[in-house]
Structure formats: structure tokens, C-alpha cells
Design a protein around this motif. Structure first.
Motif, PDB file in Angstrom:
ATOM      1  N   THR A 155       8.813   5.178   5.776  1.00 59.70           N
ATOM      2  CA  THR A 155       9.218   4.265   4.697  1.00 59.70           C
ATOM      3  C   THR A 155       8.040   3.423   4.236  1.00 59.70           C
ATOM      4  O   THR A 155       7.819   3.235   3.030  1.00 59.70           O
ATOM      5  CB  THR A 155      10.359   3.343   5.173  1.00 59.70           C
ATOM      6  OG1 THR A 155      11.511   4.131   5.471  1.00 59.70           O
ATOM      7  CG2 THR A 155      10.714   2.313   4.106  1.00 59.70           C
ATOM      8  N   ALA A 156       7.266   2.898   5.187  1.00 60.50           N
ATOM      9  CA  ALA A 156       6.110   2.074   4.839  1.00 60.50           C
ATOM     10  C   ALA A 156       5.078   2.881   4.062  1.00 60.50           C
ATOM     11  O   ALA A 156       4.470   2.378   3.095  1.00 60.50           O
ATOM     12  CB  ALA A 156       5.490   1.489   6.108  1.00 60.50           C
ATOM     13  N   LEU A 157       4.859   4.131   4.455  1.00 57.75           N
ATOM     14  CA  LEU A 157       3.925   4.999   3.733  1.00 57.75           C
ATOM     15  C   LEU A 157       4.407   5.259   2.310  1.00 57.75           C
ATOM     16  O   LEU A 157       3.610   5.267   1.362  1.00 57.75           O
ATOM     17  CB  LEU A 157       3.768   6.329   4.474  1.00 57.75           C
ATOM     18  CG  LEU A 157       2.893   6.312   5.729  1.00 57.75           C
ATOM     19  CD1 LEU A 157       3.132   7.561   6.548  1.00 57.75           C
ATOM     20  CD2 LEU A 157       1.418   6.203   5.349  1.00 57.75           C
ATOM     21  N   GLN A 158       5.709   5.485   2.184  1.00 58.05           N
ATOM     22  CA  GLN A 158       6.290   5.713   0.863  1.00 58.05           C
ATOM     23  C   GLN A 158       6.047   4.512  -0.052  1.00 58.05           C
ATOM     24  O   GLN A 158       5.659   4.670  -1.217  1.00 58.05           O
ATOM     25  CB  GLN A 158       7.793   5.965   1.023  1.00 58.05           C
ATOM     26  CG  GLN A 158       8.559   6.153  -0.265  1.00 58.05           C
ATOM     27  CD  GLN A 158      10.066   6.082  -0.045  1.00 58.05           C
ATOM     28  OE1 GLN A 158      10.760   5.323  -0.712  1.00 58.05           O
ATOM     29  NE2 GLN A 158      10.574   6.868   0.893  1.00 58.05           N
ATOM     30  N   LEU A 159       6.240   3.314   0.478  1.00 59.05           N
ATOM     31  CA  LEU A 159       6.028   2.099  -0.313  1.00 59.05           C
ATOM     32  C   LEU A 159       4.551   1.882  -0.615  1.00 59.05           C
ATOM     33  O   LEU A 159       4.190   1.481  -1.732  1.00 59.05           O
ATOM     34  CB  LEU A 159       6.602   0.897   0.430  1.00 59.05           C
ATOM     35  CG  LEU A 159       8.123   0.867   0.585  1.00 59.05           C
ATOM     36  CD1 LEU A 159       8.548  -0.242   1.536  1.00 59.05           C
ATOM     37  CD2 LEU A 159       8.807   0.678  -0.770  1.00 59.05           C
ATOM     38  N   ALA A 160       3.695   2.134   0.368  1.00 59.84           N
ATOM     39  CA  ALA A 160       2.263   1.970   0.149  1.00 59.84           C
ATOM     40  C   ALA A 160       1.757   2.920  -0.929  1.00 59.84           C
ATOM     41  O   ALA A 160       0.922   2.558  -1.765  1.00 59.84           O
ATOM     42  CB  ALA A 160       1.503   2.199   1.459  1.00 59.84           C
ATOM     43  N   LYS A 161       2.289   4.131  -0.920  1.00 56.93           N
ATOM     44  CA  LYS A 161       1.917   5.114  -1.943  1.00 56.93           C
ATOM     45  C   LYS A 161       2.406   4.652  -3.321  1.00 56.93           C
ATOM     46  O   LYS A 161       1.675   4.730  -4.314  1.00 56.93           O
ATOM     47  CB  LYS A 161       2.549   6.460  -1.588  1.00 56.93           C
ATOM     48  CG  LYS A 161       2.124   7.614  -2.483  1.00 56.93           C
ATOM     49  CD  LYS A 161       0.779   8.149  -2.071  1.00 56.93           C
ATOM     50  CE  LYS A 161       0.449   9.437  -2.822  1.00 56.93           C
ATOM     51  NZ  LYS A 161      -0.890   9.949  -2.462  1.00 56.93           N
ATOM     52  N   ARG A 162       3.636   4.139  -3.359  1.00 58.19           N
ATOM     53  CA  ARG A 162       4.230   3.709  -4.626  1.00 58.19           C
ATOM     54  C   ARG A 162       3.461   2.556  -5.259  1.00 58.19           C
ATOM     55  O   ARG A 162       3.267   2.510  -6.479  1.00 58.19           O
ATOM     56  CB  ARG A 162       5.692   3.291  -4.417  1.00 58.19           C
ATOM     57  CG  ARG A 162       6.461   3.048  -5.715  1.00 58.19           C
ATOM     58  CD  ARG A 162       7.842   2.465  -5.454  1.00 58.19           C
ATOM     59  NE  ARG A 162       8.596   3.187  -4.440  1.00 58.19           N
ATOM     60  CZ  ARG A 162       9.800   2.795  -4.009  1.00 58.19           C
ATOM     61  NH1 ARG A 162      10.367   1.701  -4.512  1.00 58.19           N
ATOM     62  NH2 ARG A 162      10.421   3.489  -3.087  1.00 58.19           N
ATOM     63  N   PHE A 163       3.004   1.620  -4.430  1.00 58.26           N
ATOM     64  CA  PHE A 163       2.352   0.415  -4.958  1.00 58.26           C
ATOM     65  C   PHE A 163       0.836   0.423  -4.775  1.00 58.26           C
ATOM     66  O   PHE A 163       0.189  -0.594  -5.009  1.00 58.26           O
ATOM     67  CB  PHE A 163       2.947  -0.828  -4.286  1.00 58.26           C
ATOM     68  CG  PHE A 163       4.389  -1.058  -4.622  1.00 58.26           C
ATOM     69  CD1 PHE A 163       4.768  -1.524  -5.873  1.00 58.26           C
ATOM     70  CD2 PHE A 163       5.392  -0.779  -3.693  1.00 58.26           C
ATOM     71  CE1 PHE A 163       6.097  -1.723  -6.195  1.00 58.26           C
ATOM     72  CE2 PHE A 163       6.729  -0.985  -4.007  1.00 58.26           C
ATOM     73  CZ  PHE A 163       7.087  -1.454  -5.263  1.00 58.26           C
ATOM     74  N   GLU A 216      -0.899  10.449   9.379  1.00 58.82           N
ATOM     75  CA  GLU A 216       0.017  10.222   8.260  1.00 58.82           C
ATOM     76  C   GLU A 216      -0.673   9.499   7.107  1.00 58.82           C
ATOM     77  O   GLU A 216      -0.376   9.755   5.939  1.00 58.82           O
ATOM     78  CB  GLU A 216       1.233   9.431   8.728  1.00 58.82           C
ATOM     79  CG  GLU A 216       2.152  10.185   9.682  1.00 58.82           C
ATOM     80  CD  GLU A 216       2.915  11.293   8.976  1.00 58.82           C
ATOM     81  OE1 GLU A 216       4.099  11.121   8.679  1.00 58.82           O
ATOM     82  OE2 GLU A 216       2.299  12.357   8.723  1.00 58.82           O
ATOM     83  N   LEU A 217      -1.582   8.582   7.426  1.00 56.21           N
ATOM     84  CA  LEU A 217      -2.366   7.933   6.370  1.00 56.21           C
ATOM     85  C   LEU A 217      -3.145   8.976   5.572  1.00 56.21           C
ATOM     86  O   LEU A 217      -3.149   8.951   4.334  1.00 56.21           O
ATOM     87  CB  LEU A 217      -3.347   6.919   6.965  1.00 56.21           C
ATOM     88  CG  LEU A 217      -2.844   5.562   7.433  1.00 56.21           C
ATOM     89  CD1 LEU A 217      -4.021   4.708   7.904  1.00 56.21           C
ATOM     90  CD2 LEU A 217      -2.084   4.817   6.331  1.00 56.21           C
ATOM     91  N   THR A 218      -3.797   9.875   6.291  1.00 53.68           N
ATOM     92  CA  THR A 218      -4.587  10.917   5.624  1.00 53.68           C
ATOM     93  C   THR A 218      -3.694  11.818   4.787  1.00 53.68           C
ATOM     94  O   THR A 218      -4.021  12.159   3.636  1.00 53.68           O
ATOM     95  CB  THR A 218      -5.346  11.751   6.673  1.00 53.68           C
ATOM     96  OG1 THR A 218      -6.204  10.888   7.432  1.00 53.68           O
ATOM     97  CG2 THR A 218      -6.176  12.831   6.007  1.00 53.68           C
ATOM     98  N   ARG A 219      -2.576  12.222   5.359  1.00 54.63           N
ATOM     99  CA  ARG A 219      -1.647  13.106   4.639  1.00 54.63           C
ATOM    100  C   ARG A 219      -1.143  12.471   3.356  1.00 54.63           C
ATOM    101  O   ARG A 219      -1.043  13.125   2.308  1.00 54.63           O
ATOM    102  CB  ARG A 219      -0.461  13.455   5.530  1.00 54.63           C
ATOM    103  CG  ARG A 219       0.604  14.338   4.860  1.00 54.63           C
ATOM    104  CD  ARG A 219       1.802  14.540   5.759  1.00 54.63           C
ATOM    105  NE  ARG A 219       2.494  13.295   6.061  1.00 54.63           N
ATOM    106  CZ  ARG A 219       3.364  12.701   5.227  1.00 54.63           C
ATOM    107  NH1 ARG A 219       3.636  13.243   4.042  1.00 54.63           N
ATOM    108  NH2 ARG A 219       3.960  11.575   5.575  1.00 54.63           N
ATOM    109  N   ALA A 220      -0.821  11.160   3.412  1.00 54.82           N
ATOM    110  CA  ALA A 220      -0.270  10.468   2.251  1.00 54.82           C
ATOM    111  C   ALA A 220      -1.344   9.984   1.290  1.00 54.82           C
ATOM    112  O   ALA A 220      -1.025   9.545   0.174  1.00 54.82           O
ATOM    113  CB  ALA A 220       0.581   9.286   2.722  1.00 54.82           C
ATOM    114  N   GLY A 221      -2.603  10.031   1.695  1.00 56.19           N
ATOM    115  CA  GLY A 221      -3.675   9.522   0.835  1.00 56.19           C
ATOM    116  C   GLY A 221      -3.628   8.015   0.698  1.00 56.19           C
ATOM    117  O   GLY A 221      -3.912   7.466  -0.376  1.00 56.19           O
ATOM    118  N   VAL A 222      -3.292   7.333   1.794  1.00 57.20           N
ATOM    119  CA  VAL A 222      -3.152   5.876   1.793  1.00 57.20           C
ATOM    120  C   VAL A 222      -4.230   5.263   2.680  1.00 57.20           C
ATOM    121  O   VAL A 222      -4.547   5.788   3.748  1.00 57.20           O
ATOM    122  CB  VAL A 222      -1.753   5.467   2.322  1.00 57.20           C
ATOM    123  CG1 VAL A 222      -1.655   3.968   2.547  1.00 57.20           C
ATOM    124  CG2 VAL A 222      -0.673   5.926   1.341  1.00 57.20           C
ATOM    125  N   SER A 223      -4.803   4.151   2.237  1.00 58.39           N
ATOM    126  CA  SER A 223      -5.785   3.428   3.041  1.00 58.39           C
ATOM    127  C   SER A 223      -5.065   2.478   3.985  1.00 58.39           C
ATOM    128  O   SER A 223      -4.012   1.928   3.642  1.00 58.39           O
ATOM    129  CB  SER A 223      -6.740   2.624   2.148  1.00 58.39           C
ATOM    130  OG  SER A 223      -7.470   3.474   1.295  1.00 58.39           O
TER     131      SER A 223
END
Length: 278
Positions: A22-30, A79-86
Motif C-alpha cells: 500500500t505504501a509503495l502504491q501511494l509513493a508511486k502515485r504521489f 520492492e523499491l526497485t521494482r516499483a521505481g520508488v526512491s
């Protein structure tokens, strides 16, 4: 306003991975920076030393915790790498009651989990979630320990009673409300004599609408046979809400945390994610 720093509390409970998703989803969204904060309940080792035959048990449990923490850290970075999130991983090694609120104060949004009575690993400390909401000074998104939530905030419902905490929650939730483009406002009749002047739901609806959010006014929650919290949960189900935005009410009395009725009901019985602010 947007969420540019999101902190997710992680532990060794079964729901830690879904909470991370859920946190990754939100980080990606914003387009936000994600901090994974690892904090678990750590019993006092000295207590085991004075109990015959229990020191070995403590050492085994501590080793298991370290192994799980290592696996969770590796999962977090993958998961950070997979989602492309820092983001970054933090494991401050201090009691969660101190560590999580402390680091939360530099975040725009905190993601935590509801206590699961069926999972001992979800126990972080006495009234941990309640103290986090009351002391962090930041909005806390609590995820239920049951259910699967593919989305959070696509169908938001605002529990509105016109008070300070509710107003704070609405404004803290604006990035989610604007992203959804719509919101339902359910008014709550608290009948509180000492609550002071209350803001009408129509006024907060107009405020939200100026941010480009389409607002639907829903009938008030007031039933002598049911608590406001139970009625709000029922209304959230009726609306198909995947997020409830509400104020977190409580105060400390003689070192005891006294919560408002609806706040307590949601912490114990939430069926959808809840964003609370105090």
C-alpha cells in the motif's frame, strides 16, 4: 500540497508485506520518497534472565527476529526497485513508541497497521496505534488486519462532526481527495455540550470543492440504538468506500489514554483503511 515523504511502519507481522505494498502504491502515485521504519516490540531481556529456563527461549526468539528483519529489509529494497520508488530503510533500535512518532514528524503521511489480536507479532506496545495518532502530529493511515485493498483513496468517505480534529484530517487528506476527484461527506451528530462551535458540513464541502473535488453530501449518522462508530462503518460499506477520513479524538487522563467513542470503534473494528489526524 502533496505527499512527498511517506513513512511506513514495518514489523514481523503477517500484514507487514501488504502494508508495504500500500505504501509503495501511494509513493508511486504521489512521486514520494518512501521510508521503511522497522520497529518491533522488544521485551526486557533481564526479565528472562531471572526466570528459570527462559533465557534460552529469549535468545531463540531474538535470533528469529533478526533473521526476519534481514529478510524484510531485503524485500523492502527489492520492492523499491521494482516499483521505481526512491526511499530508505531505518531500524533505529529503540522502543517503537518513541521511534515511530519521532521519525513520523518529518513525513507527510504515516502508514501503519491495525493491531491484530490473532498475530502476536503485530503487538508493538500498549496502545501503540493510539499514541502514534495522538503524538506524531502527522496524518496516520491505518490499514486493517483483514481484507485485501487493491486501491486506497479511490472512493473516500469523510466522517464529519465539525470539530478541530475532523478539519485537520480533511486538510491532511486533500492530496488523496484531489487524486480521487470526489468524496462523500457523512455528518456525525455528537451531541457534545462542551465541543464548542462546530463547522457545518456545507462549509467544509465548499472548501473541498474549491480544490476541484466533487462532493456528495450524505445524510447524518444518528441512531439511538447504535454508536456513531458502528453507523459510520455501516455507511462506509454502503458507499463502497476504500478510505475513511476522520479526526482522531482522545486525551490523557492520569496517564491513561481516553479515546473518543468513534475513534475507539474504528481502531478496534475498521473494515477499510482509515486516515486519522489529531
Amino acid at each position: 500540497m502533496s505527499y512527498k515523504t511517506i513513512l511506513v511502519h514495518l514489523d514481523t507481522s503477517v500484514r507487514a508485506h501488504p502494508r508495504l505494498e500500500t505504501a509503495l502504491q501511494l509513493a508511486k502515485r504521489f512521486d514520494a520518497y518512501l521510508i521503511g521504519l522497522y520497529a518491533v516490540f522488544e521485551p526486557n531481556a533481564r526479565a528472562f534472565n531471572v526466570m528459570a529456563g527462559s533465557a534460552g527461549y529469549y535468545e531463540v526468539q531474538a535470533a528469529m527476529r533478526r533473521e526476519r528483519a534481514g529478510a524484510l529489509e531485503r524485500l523492502f529494497h527489492a520492492e523499491l526497485t521494482r516499483a521505481g520508488v526512491s526511499g530508505e530503510w531505518l531500524a533505529p533500535g529503540e522502543p517503537a513508541d518513541r521511534a515511530v512518532p519521532h521519525h513520523a514528524r518529518c513525513a507527510d503521511l504515516v502508514v501503519a497497521g491495525q493491531d491484530d489480536p490473532g498475530d502476536p507479532e503485530s503487538y508493538i506496545g500498549e496502545s501503540f496505534r493510539e499514541h502514534l495518532i495522538m503524538s506524531a502530529g502527522r496524518p496516520v493511515l491505518l490499514m486493517p488486519y483483514t481484507g485485501f485493498f487493491a486501491t486506497v483513496g479511490q472512493v473516500p468517505m469523510i466522517a464529519w462532526d465539525g470539530g478541530r480534529e475532523a478539519a485537520r484530517a480533511v486538510h491532511d487528506a486533500l492530496p488523496l481527495l484531489k487524486a480521487a476527484g470526489r468524496a462523500s461527506i457523512v455528518t456525525v451528530d455528537t451531541k457534545a455540550d462542551d465541543a464548542g462551535p462546530r463547522i457545518a458540513s456545507a462549509d467544509i464541502a465548499a472548501c473541498i470543492a474549491r480544490h476541484g473535488v466533487e462532493v456528495e453530501m450524505v445524510s447524518s449518522v444518528s441512531d439511538a440504538q447504535a454508536s456513531a462508530g458502528d453507523m459510520l462503518l455501516s455507511r462506509a460499506s454502503d458507499l463502497g468506500a476504500d478510505l475513511v477520513v476522520m479526526g482522531g479524538y482522545g486525551h490523557t487522563r492520569l496517564r491513561e489514554l481516553v479515546l473518543g467513542g468513534a475513534t475507539r470503534t474504528f481502531l478496534e473494528s475498521m473494515t477499510v483503511p482509515v486516515l486519522m489526524s489529531h
